[in-house]
Design a protein around this motif. Structure first.
Motif, PDB file in Angstrom:
ATOM      1  N   TRP A 108       0.871  -1.104   0.054  1.00 28.63           N
ATOM      2  CA  TRP A 108      -0.046   0.098  -0.049  1.00 28.63           C
ATOM      3  C   TRP A 108       0.821   1.161  -0.021  1.00 28.63           C
ATOM      4  CZ3 TRP A 108      -4.518   0.029  -1.454  1.00 28.63           C
ATOM      5  CH2 TRP A 108      -5.573  -1.035  -1.189  1.00 28.63           C
ATOM      6  N   GLN A 109       2.046   1.287   0.729  1.00 25.56           N
ATOM      7  CA  GLN A 109       2.711   2.460   0.702  1.00 25.56           C
ATOM      8  C   GLN A 109       3.554   2.582  -0.611  1.00 25.56           C
ATOM      9  OE1 GLN A 109       5.152   0.819   4.454  1.00 25.56           O
ATOM     10  NE2 GLN A 109       4.959   3.242   5.085  1.00 25.56           N
ATOM     11  N   ALA A 112       0.906   4.187  -2.862  1.00 25.41           N
ATOM     12  CA  ALA A 112       0.542   5.598  -2.510  1.00 25.41           C
ATOM     13  C   ALA A 112       1.833   6.327  -3.103  1.00 25.41           C
ATOM     14  CB  ALA A 112       0.226   5.765  -1.060  1.00 25.41           C
ATOM     15  N   GLU A 129      -5.513   9.498  -0.600  1.00 19.93           N
ATOM     16  CA  GLU A 129      -6.356   9.586   0.579  1.00 19.93           C
ATOM     17  C   GLU A 129      -6.971   8.335   0.676  1.00 19.93           C
ATOM     18  OE1 GLU A 129      -8.013  12.674   2.816  1.00 19.93           O
ATOM     19  OE2 GLU A 129      -6.960  14.098   1.448  1.00 19.93           O
ATOM     20  N   TYR A 132      -4.830   5.076   0.961  1.00 16.74           N
ATOM     21  CA  TYR A 132      -4.340   5.189   2.429  1.00 16.74           C
ATOM     22  C   TYR A 132      -5.652   4.586   3.442  1.00 16.74           C
ATOM     23  CZ  TYR A 132       0.249   7.235   2.161  1.00 16.74           C
ATOM     24  OH  TYR A 132       1.582   7.619   1.846  1.00 16.74           O
ATOM     25  N   GLU A 133      -6.844   4.914   3.150  1.00 21.04           N
ATOM     26  CA  GLU A 133      -8.053   4.531   3.949  1.00 21.04           C
ATOM     27  C   GLU A 133      -8.105   2.900   3.702  1.00 21.04           C
ATOM     28  OE1 GLU A 133     -10.014   5.551   6.003  1.00 21.04           O
ATOM     29  OE2 GLU A 133      -8.949   7.518   5.996  1.00 21.04           O
ATOM     30  N   VAL A 136      -5.368   1.213   5.583  1.00 20.79           N
ATOM     31  CA  VAL A 136      -5.425   0.895   7.218  1.00 20.79           C
ATOM     32  C   VAL A 136      -6.611  -0.098   7.471  1.00 20.79           C
ATOM     33  CG1 VAL A 136      -4.466   3.076   7.445  1.00 20.79           C
ATOM     34  CG2 VAL A 136      -6.926   3.131   7.355  1.00 20.79           C
ATOM     35  N   PHE A 144       2.513   2.266   8.452  1.00 27.47           N
ATOM     36  CA  PHE A 144       1.560   2.865   7.612  1.00 27.47           C
ATOM     37  C   PHE A 144       0.707   4.058   8.014  1.00 27.47           C
ATOM     38  CE2 PHE A 144      -2.411   2.457   4.771  1.00 27.47           C
ATOM     39  CZ  PHE A 144      -1.702   2.603   3.689  1.00 27.47           C
ATOM     40  N   TRP A 145       0.150   3.793   9.380  1.00 25.27           N
ATOM     41  CA  TRP A 145      -0.296   5.033   9.926  1.00 25.27           C
ATOM     42  C   TRP A 145       0.325   6.393   9.785  1.00 25.27           C
ATOM     43  CZ3 TRP A 145      -5.207   6.340  10.540  1.00 25.27           C
ATOM     44  CH2 TRP A 145      -6.332   5.479  10.687  1.00 25.27           C
ATOM     45  N   ASP A 147       3.077   6.927   7.986  1.00 28.21           N
ATOM     46  CA  ASP A 147       3.104   7.399   6.606  1.00 28.21           C
ATOM     47  C   ASP A 147       1.772   8.082   6.022  1.00 28.21           C
ATOM     48  OD1 ASP A 147       4.948   7.162   4.285  1.00 28.21           O
ATOM     49  OD2 ASP A 147       3.185   6.093   3.224  1.00 28.21           O
ATOM     50  N   TYR A 148       0.698   7.702   6.484  1.00 28.53           N
ATOM     51  CA  TYR A 148      -0.646   8.416   6.023  1.00 28.53           C
ATOM     52  C   TYR A 148      -0.615   9.686   6.610  1.00 28.53           C
ATOM     53  CZ  TYR A 148      -5.826   8.631   5.538  1.00 28.53           C
ATOM     54  OH  TYR A 148      -7.073   8.974   5.170  1.00 28.53           O
ATOM     55  N   PHE A 151       1.868  12.092   5.216  1.00 27.74           N
ATOM     56  CA  PHE A 151       1.373  12.535   3.768  1.00 27.74           C
ATOM     57  C   PHE A 151       0.252  13.646   3.825  1.00 27.74           C
ATOM     58  CE2 PHE A 151      -1.875  12.398   0.282  1.00 27.74           C
ATOM     59  CZ  PHE A 151      -1.198  12.386  -0.847  1.00 27.74           C
TER      60      PHE A 151
END
Length: 213
Positions: A108-109, A112, A129, A132-133, A136, A144-145, A147-148, A151
């Motif tokens: 996921w990272q 994104a 966004e 990212y949703e 998570v 990952f949170w 990173d979100y 961002f």
């Protein structure tokens, strides 16, 4: 009376070769030009690599067509598409895999990051966004949170400007992150530190703005 013999060795007379000439009096041979075969060999290697990658992609496509649940084939297919920079097919491959399997936080990272490297305009920001949703939702990952959250802090103009709506948005996101992972045994502290850093940044920005009024 004889003069004493000098302790210094006599300096030898320069030879023709010392003066830049060969022993037979000919001019020294100039440096040979680089072998043109070297560059052509490099080009050939590059073409071979590209050809091998294309063959591998075709093989993986065939595997996935016959067995869409082949996890390793999905991973390898995405990896090669990312390497060659085929962004359109890369998006399709990621979407296809995410319909069957939860993607890992690192996947996921990467997704994104790849999208952010192309554009961070308003439409792209909303699309990233959403990625990212989805991430998570798939996994509980502090990294990952973070990173979100980073961002949003870096690219959302309302957050950057410390607008009221932007501050509320990023605070709400931090609260969600802490609710999800604030009790993580080994990494929760990173979230709390990031939240403290956010509040300090907001306070400093507001203080500087008030001082200018």
């Amino acid at each position: 009376m004889d003069e004493p013999i000098s302790s210094k060795a006599e300096t030898p007379l320069p030879t023709n070769s010392d003066q830049g000439y060969s022993v037979n009096g000919d001019e020294p041979m100039p440096d040979l030009p680089q072998n043109p075969a070297d560059s052509s060999s490099s080009d050939s290697d590059s073409e071979d690599d590209e050809s091998n990658q294309n063959l591998h992609l075709q093989s993986l496509q065939s595997q996935l067509s016959s067995n869409p649940s082949d996890y390793d084939a999905h991973v390898q297919y995405i990896k090669i598409l990312r390497k060659v920079g085929d962004i359109d097919n890369l998006r399709k491959a990621r979407e296809a895999m995410s319909e069957i399997f939860p993607l890992t936080p690192s996947m996921w990272q990467e997704w994104a990051e790849d999208e952010a490297s192309i554009s961070t305009g308003p439409e792209a920001l909303a699309a990233i966004e959403r990625l990212y949703e989805r991430g998570v939702f798939d996994y509980l990952s502090v990294s990952f949170w973070l990173d979100y959250l980073n961002f949003i802090r870096e690219y959302d103009p309302l957050v950057q400007d410390c607008a009221t709506s932007g501050i509320k948005k990023v605070r709400d996101l931090f609260e969600r992150a802490l609710t999800a992972a604030g009790l993580h045994f080994t990494e929760a502290e990173k979230l709390w530190e990031a939240y403290r850093d956010l509040e300090k940044s907001i306070y400093q920005t507001i203080a500087e703005t008030d001082a200018q009024v």
